[in-house]
Design a protein around this motif. Structure first.
Motif: not given
Ligand SMILES: Nc1nc2c(ncn2[C@@H]2O[C@H](COP(=O)(O)OP(=O)(O)OP(=O)(O)O)[C@@H](O)[C@H]2O)c(=O)[nH]1
Length: 473
Positions: A247-256, A192-195, A237-243
Protein backbone atom coordinates in the motif's frame (compact mmCIF):
# COMPACT_ATOMS: atom_id res chain seq x y z
CA UNK A 1 -12.41 -22.18 22.91
CA UNK A 2 -8.95 -22.25 24.45
CA UNK A 3 -10.27 -21.79 27.98
CA UNK A 4 -12.92 -24.50 27.45
CA UNK A 5 -10.17 -26.84 26.43
CA UNK A 6 -8.21 -25.93 29.53
CA UNK A 7 -11.28 -26.70 31.67
CA UNK A 8 -11.64 -30.12 30.04
CA UNK A 9 -7.94 -30.86 30.53
CA UNK A 10 -8.24 -29.87 34.16
CA UNK A 11 -11.28 -32.10 34.67
CA UNK A 12 -9.50 -35.07 33.04
CA UNK A 13 -6.44 -34.47 35.19
CA UNK A 14 -8.55 -34.51 38.40
CA UNK A 15 -10.22 -37.68 37.20
CA UNK A 16 -6.83 -39.29 36.72
CA UNK A 17 -5.70 -38.22 40.23
CA UNK A 18 -8.79 -39.85 41.64
CA UNK A 19 -8.10 -43.01 39.66
CA UNK A 20 -4.67 -43.12 41.33
CA UNK A 21 -6.24 -42.86 44.78
CA UNK A 22 -8.38 -46.00 44.24
CA UNK A 23 -7.82 -48.92 46.51
CA UNK A 24 -4.45 -50.48 45.75
CA UNK A 25 -6.12 -53.86 45.43
CA UNK A 26 -7.79 -52.69 42.26
CA UNK A 27 -4.61 -51.66 40.46
CA UNK A 28 -1.55 -53.42 39.48
CA UNK A 29 1.71 -51.44 39.22
CA UNK A 30 1.50 -51.17 35.42
CA UNK A 31 -1.87 -49.39 35.51
CA UNK A 32 -0.65 -47.07 38.21
CA UNK A 33 2.39 -46.13 36.12
CA UNK A 34 0.34 -45.58 33.00
CA UNK A 35 -2.00 -43.23 34.91
CA UNK A 36 0.98 -41.21 36.18
CA UNK A 37 2.57 -41.01 32.69
CA UNK A 38 -0.74 -40.00 31.16
CA UNK A 39 -1.18 -37.25 33.73
CA UNK A 40 2.25 -35.74 33.18
CA UNK A 41 1.90 -35.91 29.36
CA UNK A 42 -1.45 -34.21 29.53
CA UNK A 43 0.01 -31.48 31.75
CA UNK A 44 3.00 -30.87 29.49
CA UNK A 45 0.79 -30.68 26.38
CA UNK A 46 2.46 -33.71 24.76
CA UNK A 47 -0.88 -35.45 24.62
CA UNK A 48 -4.08 -34.06 23.10
CA UNK A 49 -7.50 -34.33 24.71
CA UNK A 50 -8.28 -36.70 21.89
CA UNK A 51 -5.48 -39.07 22.81
CA UNK A 52 -6.14 -38.74 26.56
CA UNK A 53 -9.72 -39.86 26.00
CA UNK A 54 -8.52 -43.01 24.23
CA UNK A 55 -6.23 -43.77 27.14
CA UNK A 56 -8.89 -43.10 29.80
CA UNK A 57 -11.31 -45.33 27.97
CA UNK A 58 -8.81 -48.19 27.98
CA UNK A 59 -7.74 -47.55 31.63
CA UNK A 60 -11.38 -47.46 32.77
CA UNK A 61 -11.92 -50.83 31.05
CA UNK A 62 -8.82 -52.20 32.84
CA UNK A 63 -10.13 -50.86 36.14
CA UNK A 64 -13.57 -52.38 35.57
CA UNK A 65 -11.93 -55.77 34.94
CA UNK A 66 -9.68 -55.33 37.98
CA UNK A 67 -12.66 -54.48 40.23
CA UNK A 68 -14.61 -57.43 38.96
CA UNK A 69 -11.59 -59.69 39.66
CA UNK A 70 -11.33 -58.20 43.16
CA UNK A 71 -14.98 -59.00 43.81
CA UNK A 72 -14.56 -62.51 42.45
CA UNK A 73 -11.50 -63.02 44.64
CA UNK A 74 -13.40 -61.81 47.72
CA UNK A 75 -16.46 -63.94 47.05
CA UNK A 76 -14.80 -67.21 46.15
CA UNK A 77 -15.08 -67.09 42.38
CA UNK A 78 -18.85 -66.93 42.13
CA UNK A 79 -19.90 -66.51 38.51
CA UNK A 80 -20.47 -62.90 37.53
CA UNK A 81 -24.25 -62.91 37.26
CA UNK A 82 -25.94 -59.52 37.97
CA UNK A 83 -27.28 -60.61 41.34
CA UNK A 84 -23.72 -61.67 42.36
CA UNK A 85 -22.48 -58.21 41.41
CA UNK A 86 -25.07 -56.35 43.45
CA UNK A 87 -24.50 -58.69 46.36
CA UNK A 88 -20.69 -58.23 46.14
CA UNK A 89 -20.90 -54.49 45.70
CA UNK A 90 -23.41 -54.21 48.54
CA UNK A 91 -21.02 -56.03 50.81
CA UNK A 92 -18.00 -53.85 50.06
CA UNK A 93 -20.08 -50.69 50.35
CA UNK A 94 -17.99 -49.44 53.22
CA UNK A 95 -14.68 -50.37 51.67
CA UNK A 96 -12.34 -48.00 49.76
CA UNK A 97 -13.96 -48.85 46.46
CA UNK A 98 -17.14 -47.10 47.62
CA UNK A 99 -15.16 -43.93 48.35
CA UNK A 100 -13.50 -44.17 44.94
CA UNK A 101 -16.89 -44.58 43.27
CA UNK A 102 -18.18 -41.46 44.98
CA UNK A 103 -15.15 -39.52 43.80
CA UNK A 104 -15.73 -40.83 40.29
CA UNK A 105 -19.32 -39.61 40.38
CA UNK A 106 -18.09 -36.14 41.44
CA UNK A 107 -15.62 -36.15 38.54
CA UNK A 108 -18.31 -37.25 36.12
CA UNK A 109 -20.51 -34.49 37.43
CA UNK A 110 -17.83 -31.89 36.77
CA UNK A 111 -16.90 -33.19 33.31
CA UNK A 112 -20.48 -33.62 32.13
CA UNK A 113 -21.39 -30.10 33.39
CA UNK A 114 -18.60 -28.56 31.29
CA UNK A 115 -19.58 -30.60 28.25
CA UNK A 116 -23.29 -29.74 28.48
CA UNK A 117 -22.39 -26.06 28.82
CA UNK A 118 -20.18 -26.29 25.73
CA UNK A 119 -22.54 -28.45 23.67
CA UNK A 120 -26.05 -27.50 24.80
CA UNK A 121 -27.60 -28.99 21.66
CA UNK A 122 -25.91 -32.38 21.85
CA UNK A 123 -28.57 -34.95 22.83
CA UNK A 124 -26.02 -37.69 23.70
CA UNK A 125 -24.22 -35.48 26.17
CA UNK A 126 -27.49 -34.27 27.69
CA UNK A 127 -28.68 -37.88 28.15
CA UNK A 128 -25.37 -38.84 29.80
CA UNK A 129 -25.61 -35.79 32.05
CA UNK A 130 -29.06 -36.97 33.22
CA UNK A 131 -27.60 -40.36 34.04
CA UNK A 132 -24.82 -38.67 36.03
CA UNK A 133 -27.45 -36.69 37.96
CA UNK A 134 -29.25 -40.00 38.58
CA UNK A 135 -26.00 -41.38 39.99
CA UNK A 136 -25.80 -38.53 42.49
CA UNK A 137 -29.28 -39.33 43.74
CA UNK A 138 -27.96 -42.72 44.76
CA UNK A 139 -24.99 -41.23 46.52
CA UNK A 140 -23.81 -43.51 49.28
CA UNK A 141 -24.69 -46.61 47.31
CA UNK A 142 -21.93 -48.16 45.28
CA UNK A 143 -22.58 -47.81 41.56
CA UNK A 144 -19.07 -48.50 40.40
CA UNK A 145 -19.76 -50.38 37.15
CA UNK A 146 -22.48 -47.93 36.08
CA UNK A 147 -20.09 -45.03 36.74
CA UNK A 148 -17.39 -46.72 34.70
CA UNK A 149 -19.84 -47.38 31.86
CA UNK A 150 -20.97 -43.73 31.91
CA UNK A 151 -17.34 -42.60 31.90
CA UNK A 152 -16.64 -44.79 28.90
CA UNK A 153 -19.63 -43.41 26.97
CA UNK A 154 -18.73 -39.86 27.98
CA UNK A 155 -15.24 -40.44 26.58
CA UNK A 156 -16.68 -41.56 23.24
CA UNK A 157 -19.06 -38.60 23.03
CA UNK A 158 -16.15 -36.23 23.71
CA UNK A 159 -14.25 -38.07 21.04
CA UNK A 160 -16.95 -37.40 18.47
CA UNK A 161 -17.29 -33.75 19.53
CA UNK A 162 -13.54 -33.24 19.26
CA UNK A 163 -13.53 -34.90 15.85
CA UNK A 164 -16.22 -32.55 14.58
CA UNK A 165 -14.51 -29.54 16.17
CA UNK A 166 -11.13 -30.25 14.54
CA UNK A 167 -12.88 -30.97 11.22
CA UNK A 168 -14.65 -27.62 11.47
CA UNK A 169 -11.45 -25.82 12.41
CA UNK A 170 -9.63 -27.40 9.48
CA UNK A 171 -12.45 -26.34 7.17
CA UNK A 172 -12.30 -22.82 8.55
CA UNK A 173 -8.50 -22.65 8.15
CA UNK A 174 -8.80 -24.01 4.59
CA UNK A 175 -11.43 -21.40 3.66
CA UNK A 176 -9.35 -18.64 5.21
CA UNK A 177 -6.27 -19.76 3.26
CA UNK A 178 -8.25 -19.86 -0.03
CA UNK A 179 -9.66 -16.41 0.63
CA UNK A 180 -6.23 -14.94 1.45
CA UNK A 181 -4.76 -16.67 -1.60
CA UNK A 182 -7.32 -15.15 -3.95
CA UNK A 183 -6.83 -11.76 -2.30
CA UNK A 184 -3.02 -11.93 -2.77
CA UNK A 185 -3.61 -13.06 -6.36
CA UNK A 186 -5.99 -10.23 -7.18
CA UNK A 187 -3.81 -7.55 -5.60
CA UNK A 188 -0.59 -8.68 -7.26
CA UNK A 189 -2.41 -9.02 -10.63
CA UNK A 190 -3.85 -5.54 -10.46
CA UNK A 191 -0.60 -4.02 -9.25
CA UNK A 192 0.66 -1.15 -11.38
CA UNK A 193 4.26 -1.96 -10.47
CA UNK A 194 6.43 -5.05 -10.37
CA UNK A 195 8.33 -4.03 -7.27
CA UNK A 196 9.45 -6.08 -4.27
CA UNK A 197 6.20 -5.62 -2.35
CA UNK A 198 3.92 -6.84 -5.16
CA UNK A 199 6.26 -9.80 -5.87
CA UNK A 200 6.22 -10.69 -2.18
CA UNK A 201 2.40 -10.63 -2.23
CA UNK A 202 2.30 -12.98 -5.21
CA UNK A 203 4.59 -15.41 -3.32
CA UNK A 204 1.78 -15.87 -0.77
CA UNK A 205 -0.33 -17.56 -3.44
CA UNK A 206 2.13 -20.49 -3.47
CA UNK A 207 2.47 -20.52 0.31
CA UNK A 208 -1.31 -20.74 0.82
CA UNK A 209 -1.54 -23.47 -1.81
CA UNK A 210 1.03 -25.51 0.17
CA UNK A 211 -0.87 -24.85 3.37
CA UNK A 212 -4.19 -26.02 1.89
CA UNK A 213 -2.54 -29.23 0.67
CA UNK A 214 -0.95 -29.86 4.08
CA UNK A 215 -4.35 -29.38 5.75
CA UNK A 216 -5.86 -32.02 3.49
CA UNK A 217 -3.30 -34.55 4.67
CA UNK A 218 -3.57 -33.71 8.38
CA UNK A 219 -5.71 -36.06 10.48
CA UNK A 220 -8.04 -34.90 13.23
CA UNK A 221 -5.28 -34.67 15.77
CA UNK A 222 -5.86 -31.41 17.59
CA UNK A 223 -2.16 -30.93 18.42
CA UNK A 224 -1.42 -30.88 14.66
CA UNK A 225 -4.39 -28.62 14.01
CA UNK A 226 -3.15 -26.27 16.77
CA UNK A 227 0.23 -26.13 15.02
CA UNK A 228 -1.45 -25.42 11.70
CA UNK A 229 -3.50 -22.65 13.29
CA UNK A 230 -0.28 -21.09 14.62
CA UNK A 231 1.33 -21.35 11.18
CA UNK A 232 -1.69 -19.73 9.59
CA UNK A 233 -1.58 -16.91 12.12
CA UNK A 234 2.08 -16.37 11.27
CA UNK A 235 1.31 -16.27 7.51
CA UNK A 236 -1.51 -13.78 8.11
CA UNK A 237 0.89 -11.51 10.02
CA UNK A 238 3.50 -11.77 7.27
CA UNK A 239 0.89 -11.03 4.62
CA UNK A 240 -0.33 -8.06 6.64
CA UNK A 241 3.16 -6.60 6.68
CA UNK A 242 3.58 -7.23 2.92
CA UNK A 243 0.22 -5.52 2.33
CA UNK A 244 1.39 -2.50 4.29
CA UNK A 245 4.57 -2.29 2.17
CA UNK A 246 2.47 -2.74 -0.95
CA UNK A 247 0.00 0.00 0.00
CA UNK A 248 2.86 2.39 0.83
CA UNK A 249 4.45 1.70 -2.54
CA UNK A 250 1.19 2.12 -4.41
CA UNK A 251 0.60 5.41 -2.60
CA UNK A 252 4.08 6.55 -3.64
CA UNK A 253 3.36 5.60 -7.30
CA UNK A 254 0.01 7.44 -7.16
CA UNK A 255 1.72 10.52 -5.69
CA UNK A 256 4.34 10.45 -8.48
CA UNK A 257 1.65 10.03 -11.16
CA UNK A 258 -0.31 12.87 -9.62
CA UNK A 259 2.78 15.11 -9.77
CA UNK A 260 3.28 14.24 -13.46
CA UNK A 261 -0.39 14.92 -14.26
CA UNK A 262 -0.26 18.23 -12.38
CA UNK A 263 2.84 19.34 -14.25
CA UNK A 264 1.24 18.29 -17.58
CA UNK A 265 -1.93 20.16 -16.67
CA UNK A 266 0.19 23.23 -15.91
CA UNK A 267 1.89 22.89 -19.31
CA UNK A 268 -1.46 22.56 -21.09
CA UNK A 269 -2.79 25.60 -19.22
CA UNK A 270 0.23 27.62 -20.22
CA UNK A 271 -0.08 26.43 -23.85
CA UNK A 272 -3.77 27.34 -23.85
CA UNK A 273 -2.99 30.74 -22.47
CA UNK A 274 -0.27 31.16 -25.12
CA UNK A 275 -2.75 30.28 -27.88
CA UNK A 276 -5.30 32.66 -26.36
CA UNK A 277 -2.69 35.44 -26.22
CA UNK A 278 -1.54 34.73 -29.78
CA UNK A 279 -5.07 34.75 -31.13
CA UNK A 280 -5.85 37.89 -29.16
CA UNK A 281 -2.77 39.56 -30.61
CA UNK A 282 -3.79 38.44 -34.09
CA UNK A 283 -7.37 39.50 -33.45
CA UNK A 284 -8.86 36.07 -34.23
CA UNK A 285 -10.71 33.44 -32.23
CA UNK A 286 -8.63 30.30 -31.35
CA UNK A 287 -10.70 27.97 -33.60
CA UNK A 288 -10.16 30.41 -36.48
CA UNK A 289 -6.42 29.72 -36.19
CA UNK A 290 -7.09 26.15 -37.30
CA UNK A 291 -8.89 27.23 -40.50
CA UNK A 292 -7.52 28.10 -43.92
CA UNK A 293 -8.38 31.75 -44.77
CA UNK A 294 -8.91 31.12 -48.45
CA UNK A 295 -11.09 27.98 -48.45
CA UNK A 296 -12.53 27.94 -44.92
CA UNK A 297 -11.53 24.24 -44.48
CA UNK A 298 -8.94 23.10 -41.93
CA UNK A 299 -5.38 24.34 -42.41
CA UNK A 300 -2.08 22.58 -41.58
CA UNK A 301 -2.45 23.46 -37.85
CA UNK A 302 -5.95 21.98 -37.89
CA UNK A 303 -4.63 18.93 -39.71
CA UNK A 304 -1.79 18.48 -37.12
CA UNK A 305 -4.28 18.66 -34.26
CA UNK A 306 -6.56 16.13 -35.98
CA UNK A 307 -3.55 13.84 -36.52
CA UNK A 308 -2.74 13.88 -32.80
CA UNK A 309 -6.29 12.69 -32.02
CA UNK A 310 -6.08 10.16 -34.82
CA UNK A 311 -2.83 8.80 -33.38
CA UNK A 312 -4.36 8.40 -29.90
CA UNK A 313 -7.31 6.51 -31.40
CA UNK A 314 -5.04 4.28 -33.46
CA UNK A 315 -2.76 3.52 -30.49
CA UNK A 316 -5.75 2.62 -28.28
CA UNK A 317 -7.50 0.73 -31.10
CA UNK A 318 -10.54 3.01 -30.84
CA UNK A 319 -10.88 3.76 -34.56
CA UNK A 320 -14.12 2.66 -36.20
CA UNK A 321 -12.84 0.76 -39.23
CA UNK A 322 -9.84 1.28 -41.56
CA UNK A 323 -7.99 4.63 -41.64
CA UNK A 324 -6.44 6.14 -44.73
CA UNK A 325 -4.84 9.35 -46.03
CA UNK A 326 -5.48 10.69 -49.50
CA UNK A 327 -3.32 13.55 -50.80
CA UNK A 328 -4.45 15.54 -53.84
CA UNK A 329 -2.47 18.07 -55.88
CA UNK A 330 -3.43 20.16 -58.95
CA UNK A 331 -1.32 19.34 -61.99
CA UNK A 332 0.87 22.20 -63.39
CA UNK A 333 -0.50 24.72 -60.94
CA UNK A 334 2.55 26.96 -61.28
CA UNK A 335 1.86 27.36 -65.02
CA UNK A 336 -1.80 28.26 -64.37
CA UNK A 337 -0.63 30.95 -61.97
CA UNK A 338 1.85 32.18 -64.50
CA UNK A 339 -0.45 32.12 -67.56
CA UNK A 340 -3.46 33.62 -65.82
CA UNK A 341 -2.77 35.16 -62.44
CA UNK A 342 -2.64 34.17 -58.75
CA UNK A 343 -6.22 35.34 -58.25
CA UNK A 344 -7.38 32.75 -60.77
CA UNK A 345 -5.12 30.26 -58.96
CA UNK A 346 -6.86 31.21 -55.67
CA UNK A 347 -10.27 30.66 -57.24
CA UNK A 348 -9.17 27.24 -58.50
CA UNK A 349 -7.98 26.28 -55.00
CA UNK A 350 -11.37 27.36 -53.55
CA UNK A 351 -13.32 25.58 -56.29
CA UNK A 352 -11.38 22.32 -55.86
CA UNK A 353 -11.79 22.50 -52.09
CA UNK A 354 -15.61 22.72 -52.52
CA UNK A 355 -15.60 19.84 -55.02
CA UNK A 356 -13.68 17.57 -52.64
CA UNK A 357 -15.83 18.55 -49.65
CA UNK A 358 -19.10 17.88 -51.50
CA UNK A 359 -18.02 14.53 -52.92
CA UNK A 360 -16.57 13.48 -49.54
CA UNK A 361 -19.90 14.08 -47.79
CA UNK A 362 -21.24 10.85 -49.41
CA UNK A 363 -18.26 8.93 -48.01
CA UNK A 364 -18.83 9.30 -44.24
CA UNK A 365 -17.81 12.98 -44.39
CA UNK A 366 -14.08 12.50 -43.86
CA UNK A 367 -11.77 15.08 -42.25
CA UNK A 368 -10.42 17.33 -44.99
CA UNK A 369 -7.69 20.01 -44.95
CA UNK A 370 -5.75 22.28 -47.26
CA UNK A 371 -2.27 21.21 -46.19
CA UNK A 372 -0.37 23.88 -48.12
CA UNK A 373 -0.47 25.70 -51.48
CA UNK A 374 -2.51 23.44 -53.84
CA UNK A 375 -2.01 20.30 -51.74
CA UNK A 376 -5.09 18.81 -50.01
CA UNK A 377 -5.35 15.91 -47.62
CA UNK A 378 -8.36 13.71 -46.75
CA UNK A 379 -8.29 11.44 -43.69
CA UNK A 380 -10.92 8.71 -44.11
CA UNK A 381 -12.21 6.65 -41.20
CA UNK A 382 -14.30 3.52 -41.72
CA UNK A 383 -13.86 3.38 -45.54
CA UNK A 384 -12.62 0.10 -47.02
CA UNK A 385 -9.77 0.31 -49.59
CA UNK A 386 -12.37 -0.18 -52.31
CA UNK A 387 -14.54 2.68 -50.94
CA UNK A 388 -11.54 5.01 -50.55
CA UNK A 389 -10.56 4.31 -54.17
CA UNK A 390 -14.12 4.92 -55.31
CA UNK A 391 -14.06 8.39 -53.65
CA UNK A 392 -10.70 9.13 -55.33
CA UNK A 393 -12.06 8.07 -58.73
CA UNK A 394 -15.10 10.30 -58.33
CA UNK A 395 -12.91 13.32 -57.50
CA UNK A 396 -10.58 12.64 -60.41
CA UNK A 397 -13.41 12.07 -62.91
CA UNK A 398 -15.34 15.14 -61.72
CA UNK A 399 -12.31 17.43 -62.13
CA UNK A 400 -11.56 15.98 -65.56
CA UNK A 401 -15.11 16.26 -66.86
CA UNK A 402 -16.05 19.65 -65.37
CA UNK A 403 -13.81 22.55 -66.45
CA UNK A 404 -13.19 25.36 -63.96
CA UNK A 405 -15.07 28.48 -65.08
CA UNK A 406 -14.72 32.09 -64.03
CA UNK A 407 -17.03 34.61 -65.74
CA UNK A 408 -15.22 37.45 -64.00
CA UNK A 409 -11.82 36.47 -65.41
CA UNK A 410 -13.47 34.95 -68.50
CA UNK A 411 -11.62 31.68 -68.25
CA UNK A 412 -12.64 28.08 -68.66
CA UNK A 413 -9.88 25.67 -67.76
CA UNK A 414 -9.73 21.88 -68.05
CA UNK A 415 -7.80 20.65 -65.01
CA UNK A 416 -6.45 17.39 -63.74
CA UNK A 417 -5.29 16.25 -60.30
CA UNK A 418 -2.71 13.70 -59.16
CA UNK A 419 -3.48 11.59 -56.11
CA UNK A 420 -1.61 9.40 -53.59
CA UNK A 421 -3.26 6.95 -51.18
CA UNK A 422 -1.89 5.23 -48.07
CA UNK A 423 -3.56 3.15 -45.32
CA UNK A 424 -2.72 2.70 -41.65
CA UNK A 425 -1.74 -0.98 -41.48
CA UNK A 426 -0.29 -1.97 -38.11
CA UNK A 427 0.29 -0.58 -34.60
CA UNK A 428 3.67 0.88 -35.68
CA UNK A 429 1.98 3.28 -38.11
CA UNK A 430 1.76 6.91 -36.98
CA UNK A 431 -0.01 9.71 -38.93
CA UNK A 432 3.27 11.40 -40.00
CA UNK A 433 4.53 8.11 -41.45
CA UNK A 434 1.30 7.32 -43.27
CA UNK A 435 1.19 10.90 -44.63
CA UNK A 436 4.70 10.55 -46.08
CA UNK A 437 3.69 7.20 -47.67
CA UNK A 438 0.74 9.01 -49.31
CA UNK A 439 3.02 11.86 -50.51
CA UNK A 440 5.45 9.30 -51.99
CA UNK A 441 2.55 7.73 -53.90
CA UNK A 442 1.50 11.22 -55.09
CA UNK A 443 5.05 11.93 -56.36
CA UNK A 444 4.90 8.65 -58.24
CA UNK A 445 1.64 9.80 -59.89
CA UNK A 446 3.38 13.02 -60.94
CA UNK A 447 6.45 11.18 -62.26
CA UNK A 448 4.35 8.70 -64.20
CA UNK A 449 2.59 11.49 -66.15
CA UNK A 450 0.07 13.10 -63.70
CA UNK A 451 -3.75 12.65 -63.57
CA UNK A 452 -3.15 9.31 -61.86
CA UNK A 453 -3.70 7.52 -58.55
CA UNK A 454 -0.90 5.59 -56.86
CA UNK A 455 -1.28 3.47 -53.78
CA UNK A 456 1.44 2.95 -51.23
CA UNK A 457 2.01 -0.59 -49.78
CA UNK A 458 -0.83 -1.92 -51.99
CA UNK A 459 -0.10 -5.63 -51.43
CA UNK A 460 -0.09 -5.16 -47.62
CA UNK A 461 -3.42 -3.31 -47.85
CA UNK A 462 -5.00 -6.19 -49.84
CA UNK A 463 -3.59 -8.68 -47.36
CA UNK A 464 -4.41 -6.93 -44.09
CA UNK A 465 -7.18 -4.37 -44.70
CA UNK A 466 -9.26 -5.48 -47.69
CA UNK A 467 -9.31 -5.97 -51.47
CA UNK A 468 -8.35 -3.20 -53.89
CA UNK A 469 -10.32 -3.47 -57.04
CA UNK A 470 -9.09 -0.32 -58.74
CA UNK A 471 -5.90 1.73 -59.07
CA UNK A 472 -2.40 0.87 -60.09
CA UNK A 473 0.50 -0.21 -58.03
N1 LIG B 1 -2.63 31.12 -56.48
C1 LIG B 1 -1.93 30.61 -55.47
N2 LIG B 1 -0.77 30.03 -55.72
C2 LIG B 1 -0.05 29.53 -54.70
C3 LIG B 1 -0.50 29.62 -53.39
N3 LIG B 1 0.39 29.06 -52.59
C4 LIG B 1 1.37 28.62 -53.39
N4 LIG B 1 1.13 28.90 -54.67
C5 LIG B 1 1.90 28.55 -55.84
O1 LIG B 1 1.52 27.28 -56.28
C6 LIG B 1 2.59 26.74 -57.00
C7 LIG B 1 2.80 25.37 -56.55
O2 LIG B 1 3.07 24.63 -57.64
P1 LIG B 1 3.26 23.04 -57.61
O3 LIG B 1 2.18 22.40 -56.82
O4 LIG B 1 4.64 22.75 -57.23
O5 LIG B 1 2.90 22.74 -59.05
P2 LIG B 1 3.76 22.49 -60.35
O6 LIG B 1 5.17 22.25 -60.05
O7 LIG B 1 3.44 23.60 -61.27
O8 LIG B 1 3.02 21.27 -60.90
P3 LIG B 1 3.10 19.79 -60.46
O9 LIG B 1 4.49 19.35 -60.63
O10 LIG B 1 2.11 19.19 -61.31
O11 LIG B 1 2.70 19.80 -59.03
C8 LIG B 1 3.81 27.66 -56.77
O12 LIG B 1 4.04 28.43 -57.90
C9 LIG B 1 3.37 28.55 -55.62
O13 LIG B 1 3.94 29.84 -55.71
C10 LIG B 1 -1.73 30.27 -53.15
O14 LIG B 1 -2.22 30.42 -52.03
N5 LIG B 1 -2.41 30.76 -54.23
Amino acid sequence: MRSDKEDIKQAISTLLSNFSSFDQRIFNKKQERSILTLKSKLRSGELSIHESLDEISSISQDISIAVSSAIQATYGGKSLIPSAYSEGVEKIMHADIAIATNRLSVDLDRLSTILVKENPKNDDIRAIREEVVGLKVHEGKTKFFESMDILSRLSWSMHRINDRRTEKEKEYLGNLASYLKSMANKISDSSTTNDKSSRSLSSFVKRFDGFIEELEHTGNNEVNVDTMRDQMLYQVKMMQSSMNDFINNQNRVIREQKDIIESQQAQILSMESNVATMSKNLGIAPQEMLKDNLTGVANKRGYDLHCEQLHEKWKNKQNTGPLSMIVINVDHFEKINDIHNRDVGDLIVTWLSDVIKNLGSSYKDPFFARYEEDLFVICTEGLSPFEALSLIKRIQTYVQKNPFNSSYYQVSLSLTVSIGLAFFIDEYDAPQGVFSFAVKALNQSKRKGRNQVWISRASLISEKIGPLTAGKK
